[in-house]
Design a protein around this motif. Structure first.
Motif, short mmCIF file in Angstrom:
data_model
loop_
_atom_site.label_atom_id
_atom_site.label_comp_id
_atom_site.label_asym_id
_atom_site.label_seq_id
_atom_site.Cartn_x
_atom_site.Cartn_y
_atom_site.Cartn_z
N LEU A 3 0.84 -1.20 0.00
CA LEU A 3 0.00 0.00 0.00
C LEU A 3 0.88 1.25 0.00
O LEU A 3 0.62 2.21 -0.74
CB LEU A 3 -0.91 -0.02 1.24
N ALA A 7 1.15 4.21 -2.78
CA ALA A 7 0.97 5.63 -2.43
C ALA A 7 2.09 6.51 -2.99
O ALA A 7 1.95 7.73 -3.05
CB ALA A 7 0.89 5.78 -0.91
N SER A 14 -3.73 9.12 -2.99
CA SER A 14 -3.47 8.66 -1.62
C SER A 14 -3.38 9.84 -0.64
O SER A 14 -3.14 10.97 -1.04
CB SER A 14 -2.18 7.87 -1.57
N LEU A 48 -2.85 5.59 6.45
CA LEU A 48 -2.54 5.80 5.03
C LEU A 48 -3.73 5.28 4.24
O LEU A 48 -4.16 4.14 4.43
CB LEU A 48 -1.28 5.02 4.66
N VAL A 50 -5.48 4.74 0.35
CA VAL A 50 -5.27 4.78 -1.10
C VAL A 50 -6.58 4.41 -1.78
O VAL A 50 -7.19 3.38 -1.46
CB VAL A 50 -4.14 3.82 -1.54
N GLN A 51 -7.01 5.24 -2.72
CA GLN A 51 -8.26 5.00 -3.45
C GLN A 51 -8.02 4.13 -4.69
O GLN A 51 -6.87 3.98 -5.13
CB GLN A 51 -8.86 6.33 -3.89
N SER A 81 -7.18 1.24 3.46
CA SER A 81 -6.43 2.06 4.42
C SER A 81 -5.64 1.16 5.34
O SER A 81 -6.07 0.05 5.68
CB SER A 81 -7.38 2.95 5.22
#
Ligand code: SIN
Ligand code: CO
Length: 347
Positions: A3, A7, A14, A48, A50-51, A81
């Motif tokens: 992840l 990012a 992100s 954190l 991230v889409q 996340s």
């Protein structure tokens, strides 16, 4: 690690959110993140996010087959996340349905399902956080648990152990987005030759007035909006017509002119000139009479609106005896740059 790697990529959306618990301060960093973004990072209180991870990761995309009970086009993305213990993005509301699937770790979810929650936002943080949050439910999600949240339900997720959350989000288009897109779609099919026409145009009694014939011609040009009431249609039409093909904008002032200050200036002989780039119009058709200048719509009685439009220069000889309310409108137009003072001998 995967992840965090994602990012750092340019294509990923992100955010890294750190909560400073002692001061309740929030720090937000948007991606792409530099490789060393996590160096020396605290053990706690950060997330954190991230889409669109389903676009970049086949395993994550595989989760979608469990959501086949929903039209696929209603599903926006899967956001993933990672939260360190204590990590949270604060109490907030989302505008869309979301299924929150707990991956590794545990997370406590506080949810307020009351009928009319207070949705006022904090204005001291970059994130859209609720000023007040009173939970009606408190659940701790274990790996594999799922929580469904409808739109507009305040929630606050706090990681107990470091963990991953997979959010299957169903962001619906807003009515405003749909309307704009439909208008563009319909417009694409219309040839340039089809225009607003006025073969029945009679000599104007006031050349600055947007009258009911003009409004009805706009209706005839756009049958789809014909049922709109005069008040909303004229507010749009006046703004549109005074912006249409404007060759530029007048420079607005940073200062705020007080009406009585302006009155004193004009009493000293100064006059107010229309800016050459300003287009003026008025209409009495709405729920209140409006003066339009380059898209700006100001409430103004029709007699005074017509006066301001008619005189490309205004001094005490035109303005003496006018109701006080006109000075606030004039001051506003001076501050917008559409009227500017010129020397005169109008004392
Ligand atoms: C998260 O995954 O950390 C937050 C998800 C949400 O509350 O919308
Ligand atoms: Co949320």
């Amino acid at each position: 690690d995967d992840l965090a790697g994602l990012a750092c990529e340019d294509f990923a959306l992100s955010r890294l959110i750190v909560h400073h618990a002692a001061s309740d301060g929030w720090q937000v960093r948007t991606g792409p993140l530099p490789e060393d973004a996590f160096d020396g990072f605290p053990e706690r209180d950060w997330t954190l996010l991230v889409q669109d991870v389903d676009r970049w990761d086949r395993d994550v995309a595989g989760l979608l087959r469990h959501f086949a009970f929903l039209p696929r086009w209603r599903i926006d993305d899967i956001m993933v996340s990672f939260a360190a213990p204590g990590g949270s993005v604060g109490a907030h509301v989302d505008q869309y349905d979301v299924f929150l699937i707990q991956g590794m770790g545990t997370r406590r979810w506080l949810v307020d399902s009351s009928d009319a929650p207070d949705l006022a936002m904090r204005d001291d943080v970059e994130l859209k956080l609720l000023r007040q949050f009173n939970a009606t439910h408190d659940w701790t999600l274990q790996p594999g648990d799922l929580l469904y949240l409808p739109p507009g339900v305040p929630h606050h997720g706090i990681a107990i152990e470091a963990g991953l959350t997979f959010s299957v989000g169903m962001r619906a288009p807003s009515r405003a987005e749909m309307l704009v897109d439909l208008a563009e779609h319909l417009a694409e099919a219309l040839p340039e030759s089809q225009r607003y026409t006025d073969p029945d145009l009679a000599p104007a009694s006031d050349p600055f007035e947007i009258d009911s014939s003009a409004l009805n011609r706009a209706r005839a040009a756009m049958p789809a909006i014909a049922p709109l009431p005069d008040a909303s249609l004229v507010r749009w039409l006046g703004g549109f017509l005074t912006r249409y093909r404007s060759a530029g904008e007048a420079a607005a002032s940073d200062e705020v002119t007080r009406p009585e200050q302006l009155k004193a200036t004009l009493h000293n002989g100064c006059r107010l000139s229309h800016h050459p780039l300003a287009r003026f119009a008025w209409s009495g058709l709405g729920d209140e009479p409006l003066l339009f200048v380059n898209g700006l719509a100001l409430p103004c009685p029709t007699t005074q609106a017509a006066l301001i439009c008619r005189h490309s220069e205004l001094g005490m000889s035109e303005l003496a005896g006018q109701p006080e309310i006109i000075w606030a409108t004039l001051a506003r137009l001076v501050d917008s740059g559409y009227l500017f003072p010129v020397e005169g001998n109008d004392a």
